[in-house]
Design a protein around this motif. Structure first.
Motif, short mmCIF file in Angstrom:
data_model
loop_
_atom_site.label_atom_id
_atom_site.label_comp_id
_atom_site.label_asym_id
_atom_site.label_seq_id
_atom_site.Cartn_x
_atom_site.Cartn_y
_atom_site.Cartn_z
N LYS A 193 0.89 -1.23 -0.20
CA LYS A 193 -0.10 -0.13 0.09
C LYS A 193 0.76 1.13 0.01
O LYS A 193 0.35 2.50 -0.06
N GLU A 194 2.05 1.01 0.31
CA GLU A 194 3.02 2.09 0.33
C GLU A 194 3.83 2.12 -0.96
O GLU A 194 3.78 1.52 -1.95
N GLY A 195 4.53 3.61 -0.96
CA GLY A 195 5.41 3.75 -2.18
C GLY A 195 4.80 4.17 -3.39
O GLY A 195 3.68 4.69 -3.30
N GLY A 196 5.35 4.06 -4.64
CA GLY A 196 4.81 4.66 -5.58
C GLY A 196 4.65 3.88 -6.90
O GLY A 196 5.12 2.70 -6.99
N ILE A 197 4.79 4.42 -8.15
CA ILE A 197 4.85 3.69 -9.46
C ILE A 197 5.94 4.11 -10.19
O ILE A 197 5.87 4.15 -11.27
N LEU A 198 6.97 4.74 -9.57
CA LEU A 198 8.29 5.07 -10.41
C LEU A 198 8.68 4.05 -11.29
O LEU A 198 9.04 4.50 -12.60
N ASN A 199 8.83 3.18 -10.75
CA ASN A 199 9.35 2.01 -11.78
C ASN A 199 8.46 1.92 -12.84
O ASN A 199 9.05 1.76 -13.88
N ALA A 200 7.20 2.15 -12.80
CA ALA A 200 6.48 1.77 -14.20
C ALA A 200 6.47 3.04 -14.91
O ALA A 200 6.44 2.87 -16.22
N ILE A 201 6.50 4.01 -14.39
CA ILE A 201 6.48 5.39 -15.09
C ILE A 201 7.84 5.32 -15.97
O ILE A 201 8.18 5.55 -17.21
N VAL A 202 9.24 5.12 -15.21
CA VAL A 202 10.11 5.22 -15.77
C VAL A 202 10.48 4.00 -16.91
O VAL A 202 10.90 4.23 -17.91
N GLY A 203 9.73 2.87 -16.47
CA GLY A 203 10.03 1.70 -17.51
C GLY A 203 8.96 2.13 -18.57
O GLY A 203 9.63 1.84 -20.08
N SER A 204 7.93 2.78 -18.54
CA SER A 204 7.31 3.16 -19.62
C SER A 204 7.87 4.10 -20.61
O SER A 204 7.90 4.20 -21.80
N LEU A 205 8.62 4.91 -20.01
CA LEU A 205 9.32 6.12 -20.90
C LEU A 205 10.47 5.65 -21.34
O LEU A 205 10.57 5.81 -22.65
N TYR A 206 11.46 4.68 -20.69
CA TYR A 206 12.47 3.83 -21.60
C TYR A 206 11.93 3.20 -22.68
O TYR A 206 12.18 3.35 -23.63
N LEU A 207 10.67 2.30 -22.41
CA LEU A 207 10.32 1.50 -23.48
C LEU A 207 9.78 2.27 -24.71
O LEU A 207 10.13 1.95 -25.68
N ALA A 208 8.83 3.29 -24.44
CA ALA A 208 8.36 3.85 -25.39
C ALA A 208 9.24 4.93 -26.16
O ALA A 208 8.97 4.86 -27.44
N SER A 209 10.40 5.42 -25.40
CA SER A 209 11.29 6.37 -26.12
C SER A 209 12.14 5.36 -27.26
O SER A 209 12.43 5.59 -28.13
N GLY A 210 12.48 4.11 -26.41
CA GLY A 210 13.28 3.10 -27.38
C GLY A 210 12.51 2.72 -28.44
O GLY A 210 13.08 2.85 -29.66
N ALA A 211 11.40 2.17 -28.36
CA ALA A 211 10.49 1.72 -29.18
C ALA A 211 10.13 2.97 -30.55
O ALA A 211 10.25 2.52 -31.72
N THR A 212 9.95 4.03 -29.90
CA THR A 212 9.64 5.22 -30.95
C THR A 212 10.87 5.71 -31.84
O THR A 212 10.73 5.81 -32.98
#
Lengths: 285, 294
Positions: A60-79
């Motif tokens: 219940k604690e913490g955030g979703i920084l892993n997913a935000i960074v992961g998504s940005l890496y993934l989408a930038s690389g893919a683009t």
């Protein structure tokens, strides 16, 4: 039919049309409104700045920084991958081949077909490729498959703008002694830059929002990937998994994550509108 | 030197241009190759029309999933087609300029929203609405996770596709034709009905088919609201288990059960083939319509 009856029919259908338009536009407002309102209780700054504590499913604690960074890496690389493949294709189709040549027709047709293939099929295909090569779920595999998924979206959007460039402009460049490559890079790309940027941003938005293709290929993890061969979390999957949790708090975090993803998409669309305005000044009409 | 550069670039671009065609073929070939393991043991029609799904016992019948996909897609199209077409007619024939300017970015945004977000919204709003309001209204019980919820969410997702293509079709109908009809004393709606819609009929069919194929392959949003029960649904309030959801839900365990991965890859192949046929048909019709309009 009497004129009165005909007028009544006109009025009924006009009403139905307006109602339909209200339904279509209203659904966007309702969707965004619902997500924002429901996400407010869970929306904290720590969502953006921390990785999950206690696992994404039950923590219940913490955030979703892993997913935000992961998504940005993934989408930038893919683009990036998609640009490197689709821009040359589109330039080749428009400069080096004749409009009705077999190669151009077949390639445009293949792009249409690829555009229609559902992302889950891309995911399954990526899975087969990974099994054949002995790769495991990783950022690299995700970038590869999402890049392929973005390819037809980007190429078709670029093709539409580059097709509109007047032949006279291209001929003028040739007559000054420019080679085809120089014409392509210095005239065509410059002239259609706003359209190309929009195409890139549309594809980026698609890439960052797609879940079905990364479920097989990029995997999921609670930490931020430090190499291309590690699995990477993505926002859409974070939303999906959090929503599946039995805990109410975690479900609320899914709503908050959905709000963050929606905001990213809205920002991308806003940026592309601004870019179009800014860059259209440099094009020759 | 400059010519050498040009030559190299030309070769490199030519190679890249082969990528899209190669990709389509390798997808077809790859999926076919993987599904051969199960096709060697069972007949294709037996797999498609078998209704038992027990991977542990080696029983793979796709019928419940195919029916699930068909039901959800059908409901979505029944809702989406009239609303999208009416909207497209309004925007192309009736709407004042400021409404058109406002609506276009809204429809673009609607197309850009990720399918998981549609799914979350469906869970928050459509599922309770179907379960607590609509189902009691019809005197049936439903958890809300149902064919109808999937259909409603999908319908909104295909609005932009159908509206976009239909607007292009309507704009290709010539103004002279409309004016001729109006000058003969037809009302605006009659002009739309007898001239614009009739002239654009082929294009409208193509728009609907493109929307249909989008709906057919949509995975995450539907998966989240449709309930995922592997039984053939009997009413729109029953849960269903569409084909794409089957693939997405079972990727984790498919490697540990024999033939399971092959069965899922066959499911992906079926999905690919159906969408391929729909798309080809729609493109063909659109191309013919364009040629006639020119």
């Amino acid at each position: 039919m009497t004129l009165n009856k005909r007028k009544t029919e006109e009025r009924i259908f006009k009403f139905l049309m307006m109602a339909s338009t209200v339904i279509v536009t209203g659904s966007l407002l309702v969707i965004i409104g619902t997500i924002v309102v429901k996400s407010l209780p869970a929306l904290r700054l720590t969502m953006l700045t921390q990785t999950p504590k206690g696992g994404y499913y039950l923590g219940k604690e913490g955030g979703i920084l892993n997913a935000i960074v992961g998504s940005l890496y993934l989408a930038s690389g893919a683009t990036l991958l998609a640009v490197l493949v689709s821009l040359p294709i589109v330039l080749y189709l428009n400069l080096y081949t004749k409009k009705a040549s077999a190669l151009a027709t077949f390639t445009r047709f293949s792009l249409d077909v690829l555009w229609g293939i559902p992302s889950i099929v891309y995911g399954a295909f990526g899975f087969i490729v990974m099994m054949t090569l002995g790769l495991r779920a990783s950022l690299l595999a995700g970038i590869f498959i999402v890049g392929l998924l973005e390819l037809p979206i980007m190429a078709r959007a670029m093709d539409e703008v580059i097709r509109l460039i007047p032949q006279a402009l291209i001929d003028a460049s040739y007559s000054l002694g420019a080679t085809k490559l120089e014409t392509a890079l210095k005239v065509i790309v410059k002239q259609s830059l706003p359209g190309i940027l929009t195409a890139v941003l549309i594809a980026f938005g698609r890439g960052i929002g797609d879940a079905a293709s990364v479920i097989f290929t990029a995997g999921f993890t609670d930490s931020i990937p430090t190499s291309l061969l590690q699995p990477a979390a993505t926002l859409p999957l974070a939303i999906f998994y959090q929503l599946g949790s039995p805990l109410l708090e975690v479900q609320q975090r899914a709503y908050a994550s959905a709000a963050i993803l929606t905001l990213i998409i809205l920002a991308i669309s806003l940026i592309s509108r601004v870019l179009i305005k800014k860059f259209t000044r440099h094009t020759i009409r | 030197m400059r010519h050498l550069k040009d030559l190299i670039a030309r070769r490199a671009m030519f190679l890249l241009t082969a990528v899209p065609g190669f990709l389509v073929l390798s997808m077809l070939f790859g999926l076919l190759q993987k599904s051969r393991a199960i096709l060697a043991l069972k007949s294709f029609s037996g797999l498609l029309f078998g209704s038992g799904w027990h991977p542990l016992k080696g029983e793979f019948g796709f019928l419940p999933f195919l029916m699930g996909t068909l039901w959800v897609t059908l409901v979505a199209m029944v809702l989406a087609v009239p609303i999208s077409l009416l909207t497209a007619v309004y925007l192309s024939e009736y709407a004042p300029k400021f409404i058109r300017e406002f609506t276009k970015p809204v429809i673009d945004l609607l197309a850009g929203i990720p399918s998981v977000v549609y799914g979350v919204w469906g869970v928050l709003m459509i599922v309770p609405f179907v379960g607590k309001v609509l189902a009691p209204l019809f005197g049936v019980y439903s958890s809300g996770y149902s064919v109808l919820s999937g259909g409603i969410v999908l319908a909104i997702m295909v609005f932009p596709t159908i509206i976009h293509v239909a607007l292009e079709v309507f704009s290709s109908v010539s103004h002279e034709l409309r004016e001729t009809s109006l000058s003969l004393g037809a009302t605006k709606w009659e002009t739309v009905k007898y001239v614009v819609l009739r002239k654009g009929l082929q294009g409208i069919i193509a728009a609907v088919v493109l929307g249909l194929s989008r709906a057919f392959g949509e995975t995450m949003a539907v998966l989240m609201v449709v309930g995922n029960v592997a039984k053939i649904p009997k009413s729109v309030f029953d849960p269903a288990y569409p084909l794409p959801a089957l693939i997405a839900n079972n990727y984790g365990e498919m490697m540990s059960v024999p033939l399971y991965d092959s069965a899922l890859m066959l499911a992906a192949l079926v999905l690919l083939l159906v969408v391929l046929v729909f798309n080809l048909g729609a493109r063909f019709v659109l191309m013919k319509a364009e040629r006639r309009a020119e």
